[in-house]
Design a protein around this motif. Structure first.
Motif, PDB file in Angstrom:
ATOM      1  N   SER A 223       0.827  -1.200   0.000  1.00  0.00           N
ATOM      2  CA  SER A 223       0.000   0.000   0.000  1.00  0.00           C
ATOM      3  C   SER A 223       0.873   1.267   0.000  1.00  0.00           C
ATOM      4  O   SER A 223       0.579   2.242  -0.697  1.00  0.00           O
ATOM      5  CB  SER A 223      -0.883  -0.073   1.233  1.00  0.00           C
ATOM      6  OG  SER A 223      -1.490   1.121   1.487  1.00  0.00           O
ATOM      7  N   PRO A 229      -3.118   3.931 -10.576  1.00  0.00           N
ATOM      8  CA  PRO A 229      -4.525   3.649 -10.229  1.00  0.00           C
ATOM      9  C   PRO A 229      -4.780   2.144 -10.113  1.00  0.00           C
ATOM     10  O   PRO A 229      -5.526   1.702  -9.249  1.00  0.00           O
ATOM     11  CB  PRO A 229      -5.308   4.243 -11.404  1.00  0.00           C
ATOM     12  CG  PRO A 229      -4.393   5.231 -12.037  1.00  0.00           C
ATOM     13  CD  PRO A 229      -2.990   4.802 -11.753  1.00  0.00           C
ATOM     14  N   GLU A 230      -4.124   1.353 -10.977  1.00  0.00           N
ATOM     15  CA  GLU A 230      -4.337  -0.103 -10.938  1.00  0.00           C
ATOM     16  C   GLU A 230      -3.838  -0.671  -9.609  1.00  0.00           C
ATOM     17  O   GLU A 230      -4.494  -1.502  -8.985  1.00  0.00           O
ATOM     18  CB  GLU A 230      -3.598  -0.811 -12.090  1.00  0.00           C
ATOM     19  CG  GLU A 230      -4.109  -0.483 -13.479  1.00  0.00           C
ATOM     20  CD  GLU A 230      -3.698   0.926 -13.949  1.00  0.00           C
ATOM     21  OE1 GLU A 230      -2.642   1.417 -13.512  1.00  0.00           O
ATOM     22  OE2 GLU A 230      -4.457   1.537 -14.737  1.00  0.00           O
ATOM     23  N   LYS A 232      -3.489   0.936  -6.838  1.00  0.00           N
ATOM     24  CA  LYS A 232      -4.331   1.404  -5.724  1.00  0.00           C
ATOM     25  C   LYS A 232      -5.638   0.610  -5.665  1.00  0.00           C
ATOM     26  O   LYS A 232      -6.150   0.307  -4.594  1.00  0.00           O
ATOM     27  CB  LYS A 232      -4.612   2.894  -5.868  1.00  0.00           C
ATOM     28  CG  LYS A 232      -3.377   3.733  -5.551  1.00  0.00           C
ATOM     29  CD  LYS A 232      -3.672   5.204  -5.590  1.00  0.00           C
ATOM     30  CE  LYS A 232      -2.388   5.992  -5.358  1.00  0.00           C
ATOM     31  NZ  LYS A 232      -2.543   7.415  -5.485  1.00  0.00           N
ATOM     32  N   GLU A 233      -6.147   0.285  -6.853  1.00  0.00           N
ATOM     33  CA  GLU A 233      -7.376  -0.503  -6.896  1.00  0.00           C
ATOM     34  C   GLU A 233      -7.145  -1.902  -6.311  1.00  0.00           C
ATOM     35  O   GLU A 233      -7.950  -2.417  -5.522  1.00  0.00           O
ATOM     36  CB  GLU A 233      -7.842  -0.612  -8.346  1.00  0.00           C
ATOM     37  CG  GLU A 233      -9.304  -0.918  -8.476  1.00  0.00           C
ATOM     38  CD  GLU A 233      -9.733  -0.897  -9.934  1.00  0.00           C
ATOM     39  OE1 GLU A 233     -10.229  -1.908 -10.405  1.00  0.00           O
ATOM     40  OE2 GLU A 233      -9.485   0.146 -10.611  1.00  0.00           O
ATOM     41  N   ASP A 236      -6.932  -1.750  -2.557  1.00  0.00           N
ATOM     42  CA  ASP A 236      -8.249  -1.676  -1.908  1.00  0.00           C
ATOM     43  C   ASP A 236      -8.939  -3.033  -1.927  1.00  0.00           C
ATOM     44  O   ASP A 236      -9.573  -3.442  -0.961  1.00  0.00           O
ATOM     45  CB  ASP A 236      -9.140  -0.631  -2.607  1.00  0.00           C
ATOM     46  CG  ASP A 236      -8.582   0.779  -2.405  1.00  0.00           C
ATOM     47  OD1 ASP A 236      -7.703   0.949  -1.531  1.00  0.00           O
ATOM     48  OD2 ASP A 236      -9.016   1.698  -3.130  1.00  0.00           O
ATOM     49  N   LYS A 237      -8.789  -3.722  -3.050  1.00  0.00           N
ATOM     50  CA  LYS A 237      -9.413  -5.050  -3.167  1.00  0.00           C
ATOM     51  C   LYS A 237      -8.787  -6.013  -2.152  1.00  0.00           C
ATOM     52  O   LYS A 237      -9.476  -6.766  -1.470  1.00  0.00           O
ATOM     53  CB  LYS A 237      -9.236  -5.567  -4.597  1.00  0.00           C
ATOM     54  CG  LYS A 237      -9.827  -6.938  -4.815  1.00  0.00           C
ATOM     55  CD  LYS A 237      -9.706  -7.355  -6.270  1.00  0.00           C
ATOM     56  CE  LYS A 237      -9.777  -8.849  -6.513  1.00  0.00           C
ATOM     57  NZ  LYS A 237     -10.422  -9.674  -5.527  1.00  0.00           N
ATOM     58  N   THR A 300     -11.565   9.882  -0.093  1.00  0.00           N
ATOM     59  CA  THR A 300     -11.154  10.354  -1.402  1.00  0.00           C
ATOM     60  C   THR A 300      -9.881  11.169  -1.221  1.00  0.00           C
ATOM     61  O   THR A 300      -9.627  11.679  -0.139  1.00  0.00           O
ATOM     62  CB  THR A 300     -12.261  11.242  -2.034  1.00  0.00           C
ATOM     63  OG1 THR A 300     -11.793  11.771  -3.257  1.00  0.00           O
ATOM     64  CG2 THR A 300     -12.656  12.408  -1.142  1.00  0.00           C
TER      65      THR A 300
END
Ligand code: GLC
Length: 576
Positions: A223, A229-230, A232-233, A236-237, A300
């Motif tokens: 993290s 963005p990938e 970070k996604e 989160d997953k 956000t």
């Protein structure tokens, strides 16, 4: 319209007791200090306080590891000091809600000390015990979720630190004991509770392992380094997948109903707000929690008009699905667990302007606002530079793990730790430009370092004296809110909802129509609201403007809004 309850009209202010005010000069906040500052809070204009845990605690998790639910941490004072605080708050018409930590106790709590002493003591099944770790579950704070106890030759489960064993809520005796503690403070007259981490109370009965190909430490490290963005996604997953079997499991609604029945048995509209964003925990609107936080608003990297519109549309629609009762939102942008608003949502160029917009947002949106101590003077995150200063144990665990197990250089590890630890947003309140920010006497070592920017005007005393300070801005806005019924009671109607630069909306009651415009851009805007049904050719009577309040009336057709302006106006017929 006047049927709203006090917790719907109130502005809440979170006090983090260790850092709020040090009345006895030992470097740690306390009740004496808080009582001395109640006039400040009354003058600021807040109506209710949420007090983070004030109970005895070994402080592995800064008070969220409680060793006695019916007492006061000695460093904060005595039970009599608490009673005085409650009394003095009530005298000033300020309500008080406490933090209720249901999921776990401290490992030094008498219940756990007894529970771990043998396999057949009377409290043997008050916690979650297993002969061997049944799965790969992680603690969200410090590695494995199962910790060995030689006395029982067994393992206990902890969602948080190993010093925070999870209670076994399937055991009716646990409930009884905890409900007694809940009644203890309600009997003393507290106005309700903020419920800590309710999602963690029950676990998947099948103990299903998680399938994330990492440990918690590795995931935290991943993290830290995630930048695209990938990535970070995926981060989160992974976080979601890692904990989905330890979170939001069956049983919670029944439990919340029991708790609600207890609070409802008291007079005075005692209230419950859950540290969760799931509206389901409001039950049918009358039988579980009164409020849950609108956390999606703050989850956000940037507060943009687009983000707010989307958040409001989703959130208010979800609330509408409640069958009964008060479908009431609850908004906040900061608390003791996350980076301070000023730092987090700043852009390093217009931090001061943005902080004002964010305050205005929380204080004008539909719902109960929660403020966090220090945000009203623009306190910022404070980055620790030495591991010996770190008080948030999840931070020191992380530092040592990445240094020893992953070979991360201590310097880099410290930078990462300073960023992830919650110490950064828990430093002492800055009361004046005296040494130690007037929090503690000079030469006293405060429990966390004081942010040196107290000397540059980020302190209460200087800001009280300066008419244009952030503090006076908050006070002014709180007054406007209080004297403008539609800002409290009114329905929310978005306008110009595709605008990228500004966020505009109406708050409407039968008797009053308020237009709020928050310009998030550095551009001067020329706006036309004359074709909006609820506004058309009426006039705008200024109630508040952060740019030019001298212009008492503005046109709906050619409305000039200055860069970063906060504009609040009453929509009135042209000849009124
Ligand atoms: C909540 C608290 C946080 C604490 C955790 C465990 O999330 O806000 O500070 O560490 O619960 O009690």
């Amino acid at each position: 319209m006047n049927s709203l309850k006090w917790w719907q009209t109130a502005v809440f202010y979170q006090i983090y007791p260790r850092s709020f005010a040090d009345g006895n000069g030992d470097g740690i906040g306390d009740f004496k200090g808080i009582v001395e500052k109640l006039d400040y809070l009354a003058d600021l204009g807040v109506d209710a306080l949420w007090l983070s845990p004030h109970f005895p605690s070994p402080n592995w998790d800064c008070g969220y590891d409680i060793s006695d639910y019916c007492n006061v941490a000695p460093e904060y004072g005595t039970l009599d000091d608490f009673k005085l605080f409650l009394d003095e708050s009530h005298k000033r018409n300020i309500r008080v809600i406490l933090d209720l930590v249901l999921n776990h106790t401290s490992d030094e709590h008498a219940w756990f000390v007894e529970s771990k002493s043998s396999r057949d003591n009377p409290k043997a099944d008050w916690y979650v015990w297993m002969d061997t770790p049944p799965n790969n579950w992680q603690s969200c704070f410090d590695g494995e979720a199962w910790t060995y106890v030689p006395e029982r030759d067994q393992y206990y489960y902890h969602y948080f630190m190993k010093q925070q064993p999870d209670l076994n809520w399937h055991n009716p005796k646990v409930k009884e004991a905890m409900w007694d503690a809940v009644r203890f403070w309600l009997d003393l007259g507290v106005d309700g509770y903020r419920l800590d981490a309710i999602g963690t109370i029950y676990e998947d009965p099948n103990l299903t392992p998680h399938e994330v190909p990492m440990t918690m430490a590795e995931l935290r490290r991943y993290s830290d380094l995630a930048s695209t963005p990938e990535e970070k996604e995926l981060r989160d997953k992974y976080f979601y997948d890692m904990f989905k079997n330890q979170w939001a499991q069956g049983g919670l609604h029944e439990l919340m109903k029991e708790l609600r029945a207890i609070t409802d048995s008291y007079d005075g509209d005692r209230m419950l707000v859950g540290e969760d964003d799931n509206i389901d925990y409001m039950g049918n609107g009358e039988d579980e929690l009164h409020l849950v936080f609108n956390f999606p608003l703050m989850k956000t990297e940037r507060i943009t008009p687009e983000h707010i519109h989307k958040n409001q549309a989703e959130r208010l629609k979800q609330l509408e699905s409640l069958h009964l009762g008060n479908k009431w939102p609850c908004n906040t942008l900061g608390n003791h667990d996350c980076s301070r608003i000023h730092t987090r949502y700043g852009d390093k160029l217009h931090d001061a302007e943005l902080a004002r917009l964010h305050a205005a947002l929380v204080l004008t949106m539909k719902g109960t606002p929660f403020l966090y101590n220090g945000e009203e003077i623009g306190m910022t995150d404070y980055m620790l530079t030495d591991i010996s200063q770190v008080k948030d144990t999840m931070g020191s665990w992380y530092y040592h793990t990445i240094v020893t197990e992953m070979g991360v250089h201590p310097e880099e590890a410290m930078t990462r730790t300073a960023e992830m630890t919650r110490d950064k947003n828990r430093t002492p309140m800055q009361w004046s430009k005296q040494p130690n920010a007037g929090f503690s006497p000079e030469n006293i070592a405060t429990w966390l370092p004081v942010n040196s920017n107290y000397a540059d005007g980020i302190n209460v005393k200087d800001q009280i004296q300066s008419p244009y300070s952030l503090l006076n801005y908050y006070k002014h806005l709180l007054k406007v809110r209080k004297s403008t019924p539609a800002l409290i009671h009114g329905e929310y109607i978005p306008v110009h909802s595709t605008a990228k630069d500004y966020f505009a909306f109406l708050r409407v009651t039968e008797k009053q129509k308020i237009l709020v415009i928050l310009n998030f851009s550095s551009e001067r805007l020329e706006l036309d609201f004359s074709n909006i049904k609820d506004i058309n050719s009426q006039t705008l009577q200024t109630l508040f403007s952060s740019a030019d309040a001298s212009q008492k009336e503005r046109s709906t057709k050619a409305l000039t809004i200055n860069p970063f302006e906060v504009f609040i106006a009453e929509v009135k017929p042209a000849h009124a």
